[in-house]
Scaffold this motif. Structure first.
Motif, PDB file in Angstrom:
ATOM      1  N   UNK A 110       0.834  -1.141  -0.061  1.00 14.08           N
ATOM      2  CA  UNK A 110      -0.098  -0.007  -0.024  1.00 14.08           C
ATOM      3  C   UNK A 110       1.030   1.109   0.026  1.00 14.08           C
ATOM      4  N   UNK A 111       0.970   1.981  -1.006  1.00 16.26           N
ATOM      5  CA  UNK A 111       1.895   2.939  -1.246  1.00 16.26           C
ATOM      6  C   UNK A 111       1.079   4.405  -0.726  1.00 16.26           C
ATOM      7  N   UNK A 112       1.892   5.404  -0.376  1.00 20.34           N
ATOM      8  CA  UNK A 112       1.213   6.757  -0.047  1.00 20.34           C
ATOM      9  C   UNK A 112       0.292   6.350   1.232  1.00 20.34           C
ATOM     10  N   UNK A 113       0.593   5.466   2.019  1.00 13.60           N
ATOM     11  CA  UNK A 113      -0.217   5.183   3.354  1.00 13.60           C
ATOM     12  C   UNK A 113      -0.294   6.527   4.076  1.00 13.60           C
ATOM     13  N   UNK A 114       0.406   7.360   4.148  1.00 12.83           N
ATOM     14  CA  UNK A 114       0.310   8.683   5.441  1.00 12.83           C
ATOM     15  C   UNK A 114      -1.007   9.490   4.751  1.00 12.83           C
ATOM     16  N   UNK A 115      -1.382   9.240   3.379  1.00 12.74           N
ATOM     17  CA  UNK A 115      -2.579  10.110   2.831  1.00 12.74           C
ATOM     18  C   UNK A 115      -3.725   9.316   3.072  1.00 12.74           C
ATOM     19  N   UNK A 116      -3.712   8.210   3.708  1.00 15.82           N
ATOM     20  CA  UNK A 116      -4.969   7.276   3.751  1.00 15.82           C
ATOM     21  C   UNK A 116      -5.560   7.728   5.037  1.00 15.82           C
ATOM     22  N   UNK A 117      -6.863   7.728   5.186  1.00 13.13           N
ATOM     23  CA  UNK A 117      -7.562   7.761   6.296  1.00 13.13           C
ATOM     24  C   UNK A 117      -7.533   6.554   7.128  1.00 13.13           C
ATOM     25  N   UNK A 118      -7.495   6.678   8.636  1.00 12.07           N
ATOM     26  CA  UNK A 118      -7.308   5.582   9.195  1.00 12.07           C
ATOM     27  C   UNK A 118      -8.412   4.532   9.252  1.00 12.07           C
ATOM     28  N   UNK A 119      -9.654   5.207   8.966  1.00 14.51           N
ATOM     29  CA  UNK A 119     -10.783   4.152   8.937  1.00 14.51           C
ATOM     30  C   UNK A 119     -10.854   3.341   7.560  1.00 14.51           C
ATOM     31  N   UNK A 120      -9.995   3.915   6.617  1.00 18.70           N
ATOM     32  CA  UNK A 120      -9.761   3.148   5.445  1.00 18.70           C
ATOM     33  C   UNK A 120      -8.849   1.847   5.658  1.00 18.70           C
ATOM     34  N   UNK A 121      -8.179   2.061   6.422  1.00 14.16           N
ATOM     35  CA  UNK A 121      -6.817   1.199   6.489  1.00 14.16           C
ATOM     36  C   UNK A 121      -7.595   0.172   7.674  1.00 14.16           C
ATOM     37  N   UNK A 122      -8.389   0.556   8.438  1.00  8.74           N
ATOM     38  CA  UNK A 122      -9.052  -0.235   9.535  1.00  8.74           C
ATOM     39  C   UNK A 122     -10.110  -1.249   8.713  1.00  8.74           C
ATOM     40  N   UNK A 123     -10.648  -0.644   7.684  1.00 11.44           N
ATOM     41  CA  UNK A 123     -11.687  -1.325   6.961  1.00 11.44           C
ATOM     42  C   UNK A 123     -11.032  -2.452   6.203  1.00 11.44           C
ATOM     43  N   UNK A 124      -9.765  -1.874   5.848  1.00 12.93           N
ATOM     44  CA  UNK A 124      -9.104  -2.808   4.721  1.00 12.93           C
ATOM     45  C   UNK A 124      -8.559  -4.089   5.744  1.00 12.93           C
ATOM     46  N   UNK A 125      -8.193  -3.828   7.016  1.00 10.82           N
ATOM     47  CA  UNK A 125      -7.860  -5.054   7.784  1.00 10.82           C
ATOM     48  C   UNK A 125      -8.765  -5.799   8.226  1.00 10.82           C
ATOM     49  N   UNK A 126      -9.983  -5.316   8.381  1.00 15.41           N
ATOM     50  CA  UNK A 126     -11.216  -5.994   8.717  1.00 15.41           C
ATOM     51  C   UNK A 126     -11.712  -6.833   7.370  1.00 15.41           C
ATOM     52  N   UNK A 127     -11.485  -6.544   5.966  1.00 16.37           N
ATOM     53  CA  UNK A 127     -11.790  -7.216   4.864  1.00 16.37           C
ATOM     54  C   UNK A 127     -10.764  -8.261   4.829  1.00 16.37           C
ATOM     55  N   UNK A 128      -9.514  -8.086   5.071  1.00 17.22           N
ATOM     56  CA  UNK A 128      -8.861  -9.223   4.905  1.00 17.22           C
ATOM     57  C   UNK A 128      -8.989 -10.254   6.078  1.00 17.22           C
ATOM     58  N   UNK A 129      -9.156  -9.865   7.292  1.00 10.71           N
ATOM     59  CA  UNK A 129      -9.686 -11.088   8.128  1.00 10.71           C
ATOM     60  C   UNK A 129     -10.889 -11.989   7.722  1.00 10.71           C
ATOM     61  N   UNK A 130     -11.865 -11.303   7.173  1.00 10.48           N
ATOM     62  CA  UNK A 130     -13.064 -11.914   6.415  1.00 10.48           C
ATOM     63  C   UNK A 130     -12.592 -12.753   5.386  1.00 10.48           C
ATOM     64  N   UNK A 131     -11.893 -12.143   4.533  1.00 15.41           N
ATOM     65  CA  UNK A 131     -11.786 -12.934   3.488  1.00 15.41           C
ATOM     66  C   UNK A 131     -10.975 -14.348   3.811  1.00 15.41           C
TER      67      UNK A 131
END
Length: 361
Positions: A112-133
């Motif tokens: 995931x490039x340019x992570x500092x520009x991402x909102x934390x809730x987007x990354x948390x959503x991404x983390x939850x998605x991987x756990x589900x997948x």
């Protein structure tokens, strides 16, 4: 194309010019681009007229998913189905039985490039998605994830927010942040030939650079150009950055290794005009089709629209010469590298077509 074509006749002329020298694969990409961005009135007529050129040596991929996903990167929102309004869509949008879930499970590494520009809730959503997948309770579903970026750069963009609100929405404020291993890169590979400038820029980002009046940064003298008159200042700036602009036809590095950044479109247009005028060769001029979008603006003459330079659109009059550098302003074909911000070199022209190749550094 700029999406400013006035009639289907212009689109027809565009295709007629391109079929003379482009291969069918490139023609099909152009035809799809014209359908999306120029919205012709009669697509079937265009298809029937140029069918022979478009369909010659046509080939099929065995898997549409594989064909579209092998090359190039994707945005985090599009690849992992991260909604823009996460608060109203808290659950994962990826089915465990889908081909996308299968693709994610097949990955050995996700970057995931340019992570500092991402909102934390987007990354948390991404983390939850991987756990589900992965049907896993491990962090990020047990997948190896690399987040890249520099927190000296831009924070997440929150419209009409305060600085504290922007900071609170950043990745470092996420409960995931303390659980990550942080690796610091310390060598700027692009600035190894100028370590003094590199260290000066880093000191500004670290907040250790000496400030004047508590807020103004004093630039190193070697990079400052001083002149009494603004016109002379611009000429000196151009001479210092592009002293050999006439050699652009034989030395592509004249443009690939240098750039002049300006805060305003007017300054950009002025500097571009000077640089193009200094290039060798004949100039070719492209002009946009400007018209009122609604009744309320029809009172303004077309000449007035031609003077406007809104963001994300080229100037009304675009003057180019062979080997002039240009920048794409739309995401036309991400798998081929044709994205907003892609730098290209102008190689040939017709009345309705610009032929350019991606700039290689």
């Amino acid at each position: 194309m700029h999406g400013l074509l006035e009639t289907d006749n212009s689109i027809e002329q565009c295709l007629a010019e391109v079929v003379q020298y482009q291969m069918p694969a490139a023609l099909r990409r152009l035809f799809a681009t014209l359908l999306i961005y120029c919205q012709p009135n009669n697509p079937r007529f265009l298809w029937d007229k140029f069918y022979a050129s478009l369909s010659e040596d046509y080939a099929f991929a065995s898997s549409g998913i594989a064909a579209s996903n092998l090359a190039g990167g994707r945005t985090s929102n599009s690849r992992f189905k991260i909604p823009l309004d996460i608060e109203n869509n808290p659950s994962s949008q990826i089915s465990k039985q889908s081909s996308l879930a299968e693709l994610i499970r097949a990955c050995s590494l996700i970057i995931w490039d340019e992570a500092p520009m991402a909102k934390r809730n987007s990354i948390q959503y991404f983390e939850n998605t991987l756990r589900d997948v992965y049907s896993s309770t491990e962090l990020f579903g047990g997948k190896i994830i690399i987040f890249l970026g520099d927190f000296r750069q831009v924070l997440p963009v929150i419209p009409k927010s305060t600085l504290q609100e922007a900071i609170n929405s950043s990745f470092v404020m996420s409960p995931l942040w303390p659980q990550l291993e942080r690796i610091h890169l310390t060598v700027n590979m692009r600035a190894t030939r100028d370590p003094a400038f590199c260290n000066s820029v880093l000191s500004v980002g670290d907040g250790s650079h000496p400030y004047e009046n508590g807020k103004d940064v004093k630039l190193p003298r070697p990079i400052v150009i001083s002149a009494i008159e603004e016109s002379i200042l611009i000429e000196q700036l151009i001479d210092s950055i592009y002293p050999d602009i006439q050699q652009i036809s034989t030395n592509p590095s004249v443009t690939t290794e240098r750039a002049i950044l300006t805060p305003k479109n007017d300054d950009t247009q002025m500097i571009n005009s000077i640089l193009v005028s200094r290039q060798e060769g004949d100039a070719f001029i492209y002009r946009s089709f400007d018209e009122a979008a609604d009744i309320a603006t029809e009172q303004y003459p077309e000449e007035f629209f031609n003077t406007l330079q809104p963001n994300s659109l080229p100037p009304h009059q675009l003057v180019l010469k062979i080997n002039s550098p240009i920048i794409l302003l739309r995401n036309l074909d991400s798998t081929s590298g044709l994205c907003n911000g892609t730098r290209l070199i102008f190689k040939a022209f017709d009345r309705n077509v610009i032929d350019a190749e991606i700039e290689v550094e």
